[in-house]
Scaffold this motif. Structure first.
Motif, PDB file in Angstrom:
ATOM      1  N   GLU A  67       0.827  -1.205   0.000  1.00  0.00           N
ATOM      2  CA  GLU A  67       0.000   0.000   0.000  1.00  0.00           C
ATOM      3  C   GLU A  67       0.868   1.264   0.000  1.00  0.00           C
ATOM      4  N   GLU A  68       1.916   1.258   0.833  1.00  0.00           N
ATOM      5  CA  GLU A  68       2.826   2.400   0.873  1.00  0.00           C
ATOM      6  C   GLU A  68       3.588   2.539  -0.450  1.00  0.00           C
ATOM      7  N   ALA A  69       3.979   1.401  -1.024  1.00  0.00           N
ATOM      8  CA  ALA A  69       4.719   1.426  -2.288  1.00  0.00           C
ATOM      9  C   ALA A  69       3.875   2.052  -3.400  1.00  0.00           C
ATOM     10  N   LYS A  70       2.597   1.717  -3.414  1.00  0.00           N
ATOM     11  CA  LYS A  70       1.709   2.279  -4.439  1.00  0.00           C
ATOM     12  C   LYS A  70       1.587   3.793  -4.292  1.00  0.00           C
ATOM     13  N   LYS A  71       1.543   4.270  -3.050  1.00  0.00           N
ATOM     14  CA  LYS A  71       1.470   5.716  -2.822  1.00  0.00           C
ATOM     15  C   LYS A  71       2.729   6.405  -3.341  1.00  0.00           C
ATOM     16  N   ILE A  72       3.870   5.806  -3.053  1.00  0.00           N
ATOM     17  CA  ILE A  72       5.145   6.396  -3.480  1.00  0.00           C
ATOM     18  C   ILE A  72       5.270   6.333  -5.005  1.00  0.00           C
ATOM     19  N   ALA A  73       4.840   5.213  -5.599  1.00  0.00           N
ATOM     20  CA  ALA A  73       4.968   5.039  -7.053  1.00  0.00           C
ATOM     21  C   ALA A  73       4.230   6.122  -7.819  1.00  0.00           C
ATOM     22  N   SER A  74       3.102   6.545  -7.291  1.00  0.00           N
ATOM     23  CA  SER A  74       2.293   7.557  -7.978  1.00  0.00           C
ATOM     24  C   SER A  74       2.935   8.935  -7.956  1.00  0.00           C
ATOM     25  N   GLN A  75       3.997   9.094  -7.182  1.00  0.00           N
ATOM     26  CA  GLN A  75       4.648  10.403  -7.045  1.00  0.00           C
ATOM     27  C   GLN A  75       5.811  10.599  -8.023  1.00  0.00           C
ATOM     28  N   TYR A  76       6.201   9.534  -8.773  1.00  0.00           N
ATOM     29  CA  TYR A  76       7.341   9.654  -9.679  1.00  0.00           C
ATOM     30  C   TYR A  76       6.979  10.491 -10.902  1.00  0.00           C
ATOM     31  N   PRO A  77       7.963  11.084 -11.550  1.00  0.00           N
ATOM     32  CA  PRO A  77       7.710  11.848 -12.779  1.00  0.00           C
ATOM     33  C   PRO A  77       7.041  10.968 -13.839  1.00  0.00           C
ATOM     34  N   ASP A  78       6.359  11.596 -14.758  1.00  0.00           N
ATOM     35  CA  ASP A  78       5.585  10.848 -15.757  1.00  0.00           C
ATOM     36  C   ASP A  78       6.431   9.862 -16.546  1.00  0.00           C
TER      37      ASP A  78
END
Length: 537
Positions: A67-78
């Protein structure tokens, strides 16, 4: 409730309610139930629920990690987001196989480096390594005498193992701490080089010969499959070989790793504190992997009905348990808890292991052959020798270990475990003086074959005319060694102090030999052993 602290606190300390799950008016109370021997955390140790209880525990932790990984993944540049979002979906918590032959080189650096470099959404950064330690946000346990608390560094002395070490808010978890409350990684790695070949690999190798879940699941089972506490079991007559399957349980070898990893004062050595060291979860995902491999070999054996002798935060002492017992505090729905019967099939739970997948649908003997080859202690096949220890729990505060030396009568607590005479050990991880029920015994075995070979003590029949009883066909014990003189039991506390076998609760040692890989591949599960003498304390 989703914090590392709260999830780690499910296992033992701080003995508080998680997710509102209590035992009603029968829940654990620290001031009263501890005196009866009832454990204060939710976890199961010393009963058949030990393996299945830890499975949903790892699932809970893994689900929060993803769950935390998914939150972080969405923050990367396009230009990077897509690959990280996909990686987060595939993420599962890794395991560390501490019995792999490579583990002799020591603990992987990912667990010991102070800093690591990661590619964050804002670019590459050096960050404090979250797998080396965990810093407590609040005080854990209670202050001890002056000199035994982390705040007393640089004159810190690891406390007597009778007590849970105190960790103040702002202080990290440690492994083998020195006087400055710092990890002694060299000492930890040195221990791994010794214990991987002498303890971990033989223990796992034996474990995969056990086809009965009762015996496989935990160490508290007697020779007649009754639970420890029956004073008359586990002491077979010399003419009646004993079944030894349960002595190499998954819990026993699991306990050994905890002590080797944590050391005196290290969090991993203490049942109540172990989960706060991040390495705990890599250890227990590996334990779950071993369980999954065992299930692939013996798919028809699972949790039998028995008794819970240790109790927990929600369960009273002597409660009847089976595969339908609630694995609290892990909720399946708002009103139902996971049960052992719910967690038999890991694929239905959303994960698997490469080795399990590789042998899926194949003859169980293929996966068994693979596992035995993976963990074989040494190239020796044929006759193997085991020392069995019968230990009365509760005579000495744990944790402590009982070392076995061969052909070294003057071995003591100062004798190095790097000595060729050292054969292995049995760990007493959670025995607590005066808090254990009467007539409770722990049984452990040490494979002494490799030590015998190092010392040129032969293990095969060479001269049938003089060495074999012509009536029974058995090799005379004294032609191999004298149990009274040639096997030395050395109990050692975590602080390195030695105590006598009697003080440590050792009541008897016995020697057995088994013929396997030639005569009876399932030697630990069948009564095919030969008895070679005993010594009482």
């Amino acid at each position: 409730m989703r914090s590392f602290y709260q999830v780690a606190g499910i296992h033992g300390l701080p003995y508080t309610t998680y997710d509102g799950v209590t035992g009603g008016d029968k829940e654990y109370h620290n001031d009263t139930d501890w005196e009866t021997g009832r454990f204060g955390g939710y976890c199961h140790h010393g009963d058949v629920l030990f393996p299945p209880w830890h499975r949903p525990y790892m699932l809970l932790f893994e689900s929060l990690l993803v769950e935390e990984a998914k939150k972080i993944a969405s923050q990367y540049p396009d230009n990077e987001k897509e690959k990280y979002v996909e990686a987060a979906k595939q993420l599962r918590h890794p395991f560390w196989d501490w019995a792999d032959i490579k583990a002799m080189e020591g603990v992987p650096k990912i667990f010991t480096s102070s800093e690591i470099e990661i590619n964050t959404p804002d670019g590459k950064k050096n960050v404090k390594n979250p797998l080396k330690s965990y810093t407590l946000p609040v005080d854990l346990s209670y202050p001890l005498e002056k000199g035994q608390n982390p705040t007393d560094k640089p004159n810190y002395n690891a406390p007597n193992f009778t007590y849970n070490p105190y960790t103040p808010a702002g202080y990290p978890t440690v492994r083998h701490p020195n006087s400055n409350y710092e990890d002694q990684t060299d000492l930890l790695n040195s221990n791994m080089s010794v214990y991987v070949p002498t303890v971990f690999r033989p223990g796992i190798y034996q474990m995969f010969h056990i086809s009965n879940f009762l015996r496989f699941s935990h160490h508290g089972v007697n020779s007649d499959d009754t639970q420890s506490g029956n004073i008359f079991s586990g002491h077979p007559h010399p003419t009646h070989p004993a079944g030894m399957a349960h002595f190499a349980s998954i819990e026993t070898t699991h306990d050994d790793f905890h002590l080797v990893c944590g050391g005196l004062g290290g969090h991993m050595s203490y049942v109540d504190l172990a989960t706060f060291d991040p390495i705990f979860f890599f250890h227990h995902v590996n334990t779950d992997r071993l369980l999954a491999l065992w299930q692939g070999i013996y798919p028809d054996s699972w949790v039998p009905k028995t008794i819970e002798l240790n109790g927990s935060y929600t369960d009273e002492l002597y409660k009847a348990i089976d595969e339908n017992t609630d694995l609290t505090p892990f909720r399946k729905t708002k009103t139902e808890f996971w049960k052992s019967s719910d967690v038999t099939d890991i694929e239905k739970l959303g994960y698997t292991y490469l080795e399990v997948e590789k042998f899926k649908g194949q003859d169980p003997q293929k996966i068994k052959a693979y596992v035995l080859d993976l963990y074989k202690p040494d190239p020796h096949y044929g006759r193997r020798f085991f020392v069995k220890l019968t230990i009365k729990a509760g005579k000495l505060d744990g944790p402590y270990s009982i070392r076995v030396f061969i052909d070294l009568p003057d071995a003591n607590a100062q004798t190095e475990v790097t000595s060729p005479h050292f054969a292995g050990l049995v760990s007493m991880w959670s025995s607590t003086k005066n808090h254990v029920h009467d007539n409770t015994f722990v049984y452990g075995t040490v494979d002494i074959t490799a030590a015998m070979e190092r010392l040129n003590i032969r293990t095969q029949v060479r001269d049938p005319l003089h060495e074999v009883n012509t009536t029974t066909g058995q090799l005379g014990a004294l032609w191999i060694f004298n149990v009274e003189k040639d096997i030395n039991i050395v109990p050692v506390l975590l602080n390195g102090e030695g105590v006598s076998p009697d003080e440590a609760g050792v009541t008897m040692i016995e020697v057995f030999t088994f013929e396997h890989d030639k005569v009876d591949p399932n030697f630990l599960d069948e009564n095919s052993g030969k008895y070679y003498g005993s010594k009482k304390f």
